[in-house]
Write an enzyme that holds these catalytic residues in place. Structure first.
Site, mmCIF file in Angstrom:
data_model
loop_
_atom_site.group_PDB
_atom_site.id
_atom_site.type_symbol
_atom_site.label_atom_id
_atom_site.label_comp_id
_atom_site.label_asym_id
_atom_site.label_seq_id
_atom_site.Cartn_x
_atom_site.Cartn_y
_atom_site.Cartn_z
ATOM 1 N N ASN A 13 0.869 -1.181 0.000
ATOM 2 C CA ASN A 13 0.000 0.000 0.000
ATOM 3 C C ASN A 13 0.908 1.234 0.000
ATOM 4 O O ASN A 13 1.510 1.556 1.013
ATOM 5 C CB ASN A 13 -0.878 -0.029 1.260
ATOM 6 C CG ASN A 13 -1.656 1.263 1.447
ATOM 7 O OD1 ASN A 13 -1.806 2.054 0.522
ATOM 8 N ND2 ASN A 13 -2.157 1.477 2.661
ATOM 9 N N LYS A 15 0.139 4.339 -0.299
ATOM 10 C CA LYS A 15 -0.472 5.553 0.281
ATOM 11 C C LYS A 15 -0.188 6.752 -0.629
ATOM 12 O O LYS A 15 -0.162 6.609 -1.841
ATOM 13 C CB LYS A 15 0.044 5.784 1.705
ATOM 14 C CG LYS A 15 0.005 4.517 2.557
ATOM 15 C CD LYS A 15 0.263 4.780 4.008
ATOM 16 C CE LYS A 15 0.333 3.451 4.739
ATOM 17 N NZ LYS A 15 0.324 3.563 6.168
ATOM 18 N N HIS A 99 -9.338 1.399 4.889
ATOM 19 C CA HIS A 99 -8.052 1.504 5.578
ATOM 20 C C HIS A 99 -8.222 2.408 6.799
ATOM 21 O O HIS A 99 -8.999 3.362 6.763
ATOM 22 C CB HIS A 99 -7.002 2.079 4.622
ATOM 23 C CG HIS A 99 -5.615 1.997 5.180
ATOM 24 N ND1 HIS A 99 -5.132 2.930 6.065
ATOM 25 C CD2 HIS A 99 -4.631 1.081 5.009
ATOM 26 C CE1 HIS A 99 -3.893 2.591 6.402
ATOM 27 N NE2 HIS A 99 -3.567 1.475 5.776
ATOM 28 N N GLU A 101 -6.565 4.757 7.896
ATOM 29 C CA GLU A 101 -6.349 6.186 7.614
ATOM 30 C C GLU A 101 -7.595 6.802 6.978
ATOM 31 O O GLU A 101 -7.920 7.957 7.221
ATOM 32 C CB GLU A 101 -5.109 6.359 6.718
ATOM 33 C CG GLU A 101 -3.829 6.140 7.514
ATOM 34 C CD GLU A 101 -2.682 5.546 6.710
ATOM 35 O OE1 GLU A 101 -2.704 5.621 5.468
ATOM 36 O OE2 GLU A 101 -1.753 4.997 7.343
ATOM 37 N N GLU A 171 -5.548 -5.033 10.513
ATOM 38 C CA GLU A 171 -4.513 -4.033 10.737
ATOM 39 C C GLU A 171 -4.766 -3.302 12.052
ATOM 40 O O GLU A 171 -5.544 -2.342 12.100
ATOM 41 C CB GLU A 171 -4.513 -3.011 9.600
ATOM 42 C CG GLU A 171 -4.268 -3.618 8.232
ATOM 43 C CD GLU A 171 -3.603 -2.628 7.292
ATOM 44 O OE1 GLU A 171 -2.525 -2.943 6.789
ATOM 45 O OE2 GLU A 171 -4.154 -1.538 7.082
ATOM 46 N N GLY A 177 2.446 2.025 10.747
ATOM 47 C CA GLY A 177 3.402 3.124 10.607
ATOM 48 C C GLY A 177 4.090 3.509 11.902
ATOM 49 O O GLY A 177 4.724 4.559 11.989
ATOM 50 N N SER A 217 3.412 -2.428 10.360
ATOM 51 C CA SER A 217 4.866 -2.449 10.541
ATOM 52 C C SER A 217 5.519 -3.782 10.136
ATOM 53 O O SER A 217 6.453 -4.252 10.803
ATOM 54 C CB SER A 217 5.238 -2.081 11.979
ATOM 55 O OG SER A 217 4.801 -0.763 12.262
#
Ligand code: PEP
Length: 258
Positions: A13, A15, A99, A101, A171, A177, A217
């Site tokens: 991904n 991003k 996701h 985010e 996730e 991240g 991660s």
């Protein structure tokens, strides 16, 4: 007794990273280095702008192409949005949905995830649906409750046939991240729970065939231990998917871990 062979997948991904030029450079190298058939499926998810160019390079390659989001309407007055039909035409076969985010910064909910997942299937895109708890939710003992709600809401009114076409990515938000990877045991516990929940609603056969990726991660040095767990079928990789050698090392380690 039936046997289920779930081919593992490593999906990158990107991003909001890589211009068209950088994307072309990256996938050209990836295609050269992954020219032999792989024992894991490899997918890259660039920004919308790079999809067509990347698709052109990836023709006659085993590497899959995904988008990072879509809108549920096919067309109309929805400034800034992109539909499943458009993504398919640009060359995508996969699409990430929900996701963390998107949920955190763009107010997506289990309901929008539901609509987007339906729309993706309608356009013959394979949805990679992301679910996972925040740190606060984990620390207050709500992980399983949150996952259950995300599954119930995200897949409300789905048929078994529709569920069979999905890929799910677990996730944990606190691991995305942050460099803080879930332990294989922490991840496996939730993966097994997701499979059990899906089995309740959509049958054991459906649940056993479904690929559940871990995300948060993932790096070349932790993928093998994660993949050793029974219900972890690969990874959705963010930061470590941006550098070709690191991404290739993850693919290699994942292949060896099968
Ligand atoms: C992601 O964005 O899906 C992700 C897992 O990011 P990272 O690998 O950087 O934690």
């Amino acid at each position: 007794m039936s046997f289920h062979t779930r081919k593992p997948m490593i999906a990158g991904n990107w991003k909001l990273n890589k211009t068209i030029r950088e994307a072309i450079e990256f996938v050209t190298l990836l295609k050269r280095r992954l020219s032999d058939p792989q024992s894991v499926d490899v997918v890259v998810c660039p920004p919308y702008t790079a999809l067509s160019d990347v698709a052109e390079i990836l023709t006659e390659s085993e590497i899959g192409l995904g988008a990072q989001d879509l809108y549920w309407e096919e067309k109309g007055a929805f400034t800034g949005e992109v539909s499943g039909v458009m993504l398919k035409e640009a060359g995508a076969d996969f699409v990430i949905i929900g996701h963390s985010e998107r949920r955190q910064f763009f107010h997506e909910t289990n309901d929008t995830v539901n609509k987007k997942t339906k729309a993706a299937l309608k356009s013959n895109l394979t949805p990679i649906v992301c679910i996972g708890e925040t740190l606060g939710e984990r620390e207050s003992g709500k992980t399983f409750q949150v996952i259950e709600t995300q599954i119930k809401g995200g897949f409300l009114n789905f048929s078994r046939e529709e569920i069979k076409k999905l890929i799910i990515a677990y996730e944990p938000v606190w691991a995305i991240g942050t460099g803080k990877v879930a332990t294989p045991q922490q991840a496996e516990e939730v993966h097994a729970f997701i499979r059990k929940e899906l089995a309740k609603d959509f049958g054991e056969e459906t649940a056993l065939g479904l690929r559940i990726l871990y995300g948060g991660s993932v790096k070349p040095d932790n993928i093998s231990n994660l993949m050793a767990e029974a219900d972890i079928d690969g990874a959705l990789v963010g930061g470590a998917s941006l550098e070709a050698n690191t991404f290739l090392d993850i693919v290699k380690s994942a292949s060896m871990a099968i």
